[in-house]
Design a protein around this motif. Structure first.
Motif, PDB file in Angstrom:
ATOM      1  N   SER A 164       0.836  -1.198   0.000  1.00 24.74           N
ATOM      2  CA  SER A 164       0.000   0.000   0.000  1.00 24.74           C
ATOM      3  C   SER A 164       0.871   1.248   0.000  1.00 24.74           C
ATOM      4  O   SER A 164       1.942   1.279   0.620  1.00 24.74           O
ATOM      5  CB  SER A 164      -0.901   0.026   1.239  1.00 24.74           C
ATOM      6  OG  SER A 164      -1.679  -1.140   1.331  1.00 24.74           O
ATOM      7  N   MET A 167      -1.226   6.725   3.187  1.00 21.47           N
ATOM      8  CA  MET A 167      -2.432   7.506   2.956  1.00 21.47           C
ATOM      9  C   MET A 167      -2.116   8.978   2.731  1.00 21.47           C
ATOM     10  O   MET A 167      -2.700   9.624   1.845  1.00 21.47           O
ATOM     11  CB  MET A 167      -3.401   7.323   4.130  1.00 21.47           C
ATOM     12  CG  MET A 167      -4.826   7.738   3.811  1.00 21.47           C
ATOM     13  SD  MET A 167      -5.985   7.352   5.157  1.00 21.47           S
ATOM     14  CE  MET A 167      -5.802   5.581   5.303  1.00 21.47           C
ATOM     15  N   TYR A 195      -6.291  -2.621   0.422  1.00 24.80           N
ATOM     16  CA  TYR A 195      -5.496  -1.449   0.784  1.00 24.80           C
ATOM     17  C   TYR A 195      -5.340  -1.294   2.305  1.00 24.80           C
ATOM     18  O   TYR A 195      -6.292  -1.410   3.064  1.00 24.80           O
ATOM     19  CB  TYR A 195      -6.123  -0.160   0.231  1.00 24.80           C
ATOM     20  CG  TYR A 195      -5.363   1.067   0.706  1.00 24.80           C
ATOM     21  CD1 TYR A 195      -4.154   1.410   0.133  1.00 24.80           C
ATOM     22  CD2 TYR A 195      -5.830   1.827   1.779  1.00 24.80           C
ATOM     23  CE1 TYR A 195      -3.428   2.497   0.592  1.00 24.80           C
ATOM     24  CE2 TYR A 195      -5.112   2.909   2.242  1.00 24.80           C
ATOM     25  CZ  TYR A 195      -3.907   3.239   1.648  1.00 24.80           C
ATOM     26  OH  TYR A 195      -3.176   4.300   2.126  1.00 24.80           O
ATOM     27  N   GLY A 196      -4.105  -1.025   2.729  1.00 22.12           N
ATOM     28  CA  GLY A 196      -3.835  -0.560   4.079  1.00 22.12           C
ATOM     29  C   GLY A 196      -3.356  -1.603   5.065  1.00 22.12           C
ATOM     30  O   GLY A 196      -2.719  -1.246   6.060  1.00 22.12           O
ATOM     31  N   TYR A 197      -3.654  -2.874   4.815  1.00 16.62           N
ATOM     32  CA  TYR A 197      -3.369  -3.871   5.859  1.00 16.62           C
ATOM     33  C   TYR A 197      -1.874  -3.965   6.169  1.00 16.62           C
ATOM     34  O   TYR A 197      -1.478  -4.114   7.327  1.00 16.62           O
ATOM     35  CB  TYR A 197      -3.914  -5.240   5.446  1.00 16.62           C
ATOM     36  CG  TYR A 197      -3.985  -6.210   6.595  1.00 16.62           C
ATOM     37  CD1 TYR A 197      -5.092  -6.238   7.441  1.00 16.62           C
ATOM     38  CD2 TYR A 197      -2.932  -7.084   6.857  1.00 16.62           C
ATOM     39  CE1 TYR A 197      -5.154  -7.111   8.514  1.00 16.62           C
ATOM     40  CE2 TYR A 197      -2.984  -7.962   7.922  1.00 16.62           C
ATOM     41  CZ  TYR A 197      -4.096  -7.971   8.753  1.00 16.62           C
ATOM     42  OH  TYR A 197      -4.144  -8.835   9.817  1.00 16.62           O
ATOM     43  N   TYR A 200      -1.134  -0.493   8.133  1.00 20.22           N
ATOM     44  CA  TYR A 200      -1.892  -0.075   9.313  1.00 20.22           C
ATOM     45  C   TYR A 200      -2.482  -1.231  10.113  1.00 20.22           C
ATOM     46  O   TYR A 200      -3.150  -1.010  11.120  1.00 20.22           O
ATOM     47  CB  TYR A 200      -3.015   0.884   8.890  1.00 20.22           C
ATOM     48  CG  TYR A 200      -2.520   2.018   8.018  1.00 20.22           C
ATOM     49  CD1 TYR A 200      -1.693   3.002   8.535  1.00 20.22           C
ATOM     50  CD2 TYR A 200      -2.866   2.082   6.669  1.00 20.22           C
ATOM     51  CE1 TYR A 200      -1.229   4.041   7.737  1.00 20.22           C
ATOM     52  CE2 TYR A 200      -2.405   3.115   5.864  1.00 20.22           C
ATOM     53  CZ  TYR A 200      -1.583   4.088   6.402  1.00 20.22           C
ATOM     54  OH  TYR A 200      -1.121   5.107   5.607  1.00 20.22           O
ATOM     55  N   TYR A 203      -7.694  -3.218   7.007  1.00 12.45           N
ATOM     56  CA  TYR A 203      -8.075  -2.751   5.677  1.00 12.45           C
ATOM     57  C   TYR A 203      -8.652  -1.349   5.805  1.00 12.45           C
ATOM     58  O   TYR A 203      -9.605  -1.124   6.555  1.00 12.45           O
ATOM     59  CB  TYR A 203      -9.075  -3.717   5.038  1.00 12.45           C
ATOM     60  CG  TYR A 203      -8.470  -5.083   4.814  1.00 12.45           C
ATOM     61  CD1 TYR A 203      -7.404  -5.252   3.932  1.00 12.45           C
ATOM     62  CD2 TYR A 203      -8.947  -6.192   5.496  1.00 12.45           C
ATOM     63  CE1 TYR A 203      -6.831  -6.506   3.737  1.00 12.45           C
ATOM     64  CE2 TYR A 203      -8.373  -7.445   5.302  1.00 12.45           C
ATOM     65  CZ  TYR A 203      -7.321  -7.590   4.425  1.00 12.45           C
ATOM     66  OH  TYR A 203      -6.750  -8.822   4.238  1.00 12.45           O
ATOM     67  N   ASN A 204      -8.075  -0.409   5.059  1.00 11.81           N
ATOM     68  CA  ASN A 204      -8.348   1.004   5.288  1.00 11.81           C
ATOM     69  C   ASN A 204      -8.915   1.723   4.075  1.00 11.81           C
ATOM     70  O   ASN A 204      -8.842   2.947   4.004  1.00 11.81           O
ATOM     71  CB  ASN A 204      -7.037   1.709   5.696  1.00 11.81           C
ATOM     72  CG  ASN A 204      -7.052   2.117   7.156  1.00 11.81           C
ATOM     73  OD1 ASN A 204      -7.995   1.811   7.862  1.00 11.81           O
ATOM     74  ND2 ASN A 204      -6.024   2.808   7.594  1.00 11.81           N
ATOM     75  N   GLU A 207     -11.545   4.514   4.971  1.00 13.17           N
ATOM     76  CA  GLU A 207     -10.982   5.750   5.505  1.00 13.17           C
ATOM     77  C   GLU A 207     -10.289   6.557   4.409  1.00 13.17           C
ATOM     78  O   GLU A 207     -10.407   7.789   4.352  1.00 13.17           O
ATOM     79  CB  GLU A 207      -9.994   5.436   6.624  1.00 13.17           C
ATOM     80  CG  GLU A 207      -9.383   6.690   7.267  1.00 13.17           C
ATOM     81  CD  GLU A 207      -8.410   6.365   8.380  1.00 13.17           C
ATOM     82  OE1 GLU A 207      -7.646   7.274   8.765  1.00 13.17           O
ATOM     83  OE2 GLU A 207      -8.401   5.211   8.861  1.00 13.17           O
ATOM     84  N   LEU A 208      -9.563   5.869   3.524  1.00 20.08           N
ATOM     85  CA  LEU A 208      -8.895   6.578   2.430  1.00 20.08           C
ATOM     86  C   LEU A 208      -9.909   7.282   1.537  1.00 20.08           C
ATOM     87  O   LEU A 208      -9.741   8.462   1.196  1.00 20.08           O
ATOM     88  CB  LEU A 208      -8.064   5.594   1.604  1.00 20.08           C
ATOM     89  CG  LEU A 208      -7.440   6.174   0.336  1.00 20.08           C
ATOM     90  CD1 LEU A 208      -6.419   7.251   0.671  1.00 20.08           C
ATOM     91  CD2 LEU A 208      -6.803   5.074  -0.512  1.00 20.08           C
TER      92      LEU A 208
END
Length: 452
Positions: A164, A167, A195-197, A200, A203-204, A207-208
């Motif tokens: 990823s 952000m 995305y994001g794992y 962060y 899974y984000n 939020e993105l």
């Protein structure tokens, strides 16, 4: 051959295009004149950003390189640099078979082009693209790689595990693009939902998307390449409550027969898929779903194909593409299955599925007749302005045609007695009424004009 000119040819998907645009921004910053996809290459360096996804894409990449070797022998171009997916996977083979290639880079080491030319990669330009798309829309890649390992797919072999982008880096990029006049954004990755794992611990994507939707000037935000297994349902209320997040989702499903889905290693059943689609449509009313289906996967029976058609008929996808299975070396399918569906059967099934989808597409399009929709103007093409609704991604989805001769008129700037149709500038949003439909086009008339 023109000194200090670099021609860059991009093959394959929009993710490759983003890489090309980022490289071009760096090259322009150090003084090179850039030409993207020139009809007549003349650069002292020509860079080919290759695709290696399926057989046809590989063939196109190789033929492009071979064509450039002819120009090189005639001294119409200088050096040939090759980068991208094909060279990531077949670097040594390309070097052995096409010795005219001067430099070869893979999917991730192409930033070395700058150092090989005597310059350093400027990280302060990380948010910059040298846009190859029309000024009003852009592709934004939020991640690279894939952790899914579907049986037929070579992408994880090429790109590796999911990585990823931070952000804040993506937010900065979108803000920069807004300042350049971009109003519409296509979020892309091999798998948006992953995305994001890695960054962060969760899974984000929701939020993105919310952060990007909050940026002033982002008029449309469209989501491409989601995966159905473990779909992040917290994304759905974000899509529902933000008017600038398009009611559009590209969700590749590949098949509907549990037998085939299991052999594909998709880790989801038809029943689970149907539940997910129902939930998406319940939480995001009016959403248009784009999907992709594959026919002719090893072991696909006539009954499996009938199940796929039944699924497509029941789901009535607004957008659907399909392709026939092509064996990719190194994949699970190539190692464990026999490619046992004859080519003529694959083609027959592909034609039959797309004929069914054409009927569905026409019905979905006809439902828009008489409705007033917001569209973005892409270009003037002959006697029509070509536009798109929020349900239409560039280049792959239907377009809206607005006849010039049906537009309101205004006084000519040269003679007030002469009336001419008003001009609709690319990148402006307009309200149109749909007057007629075909499977892949809508005809429309202008309701109100926004010249800004």
């Amino acid at each position: 051959m023109i000194k200090h000119r670099i021609d860059l040819i991009t093959l394959g998907c929009s993710k490759n295009l983003v890489d090309s645009e980022r490289l071009m921004a760096q090259l322009a910053a150090v003084g090179y004149k850039l030409h993207h996809d020139p009809e007549d290459p003349k650069g002292e360096i020509v860079i080919v950003n290759t695709c290696g996804f399926i057989g046809d894409a590989k063939e196109e990449s190789i033929n492009t390189i071979l064509g450039l070797t002819v120009l090189k022998k005639r001294r119409k171009i200088g050096k040939i640099f090759v980068m991208g997916c094909l060279s990531e996977r077949y670097r040594q083979e390309l070097m052995d078979e096409i010795p005219e290639i001067d430099r070869i880079y893979g999917k991730f080491d192409w930033k070395g082009i700058l150092s090989d030319l005597g310059y350093s990669w400027d990280d302060s330009l990380r948010a910059y693209h040298l846009q190859t798309t029309p000024r009003h829309y852009a592709y934004v890649k939020i991640g690279e790689g894939c952790n899914r390992h579907c049986a037929y797919c070579a992408i994880p072999l090429i790109t590796g595990h999911y990585k990823s982008r931070p952000m804040d880096e993506i937010v900065d990029e979108v803000k920069q693009l807004v300042s350049q006049g971009v109003r519409e954004f296509q979020l892309i990755a091999q798998d948006l939902t992953g995305y994001g794992y890695d960054l962060y611990g969760k899974y984000n994507i929701a939020e993105l998307v919310q952060q990007l939707a909050d940026i002033p000037g982002v008029e449309w935000l469209r989501l491409h390449y989601a995966y159905p297994n473990n779909f992040p349902k917290d994304l759905l209320p974000v899509m529902a409550r933000n008017s600038n997040v398009c009611k559009y989702l590209d969700l590749a499903l590949q098949h509907a027969s549990n037998h085939v889905l299991d052999r594909m290693l998709r880790h989801i059943s038809r029943e689970e898929t149907e539940e997910l689609l129902a939930e998406i449509r319940r939480q995001v009313p009016g959403i248009h779903i784009r999907t992709t289906m594959m026919v002719g996967f090893p072991g696909e029976t006539a009954q499996d194909f009938e199940e796929l058609k039944d699924f497509v008929r029941r789901q009535r996808f607004e957008r659907l593409g399909a392709f026939a299975f092509s064996e990719e070396e190194g994949t699970y399918a190539a190692r464990h299955y026999e490619d046992d569906v004859p080519p003529e059967v694959k083609q027959q099934r592909l034609d039959e599925l797309m004929e069914l989808q054409q009927e569905i597409s026409l019905q979905c399009q006809e439902e828009k007749v008489g409705k007033t929709l917001r569209v973005i103007i892409d270009r003037l093409d002959g006697e029509y302005y070509v536009a798109r609704t929020e349900y239409d991604s560039p280049e792959v989805d239907p377009e809206v045609l607005i006849p010039v001769d049906a537009l309101p008129t205004e006084s000519s700037g040269y003679d007030e007695g002469v009336q001419v149709p008003i001009a609709l500038s690319p990148g402006t949003f307009q309200q149109v009424r749909i007057t007629s439909a075909s499977p892949y086009e809508l005809m429309a008339e202008l309701v109100s004009s926004d010249k800004h």
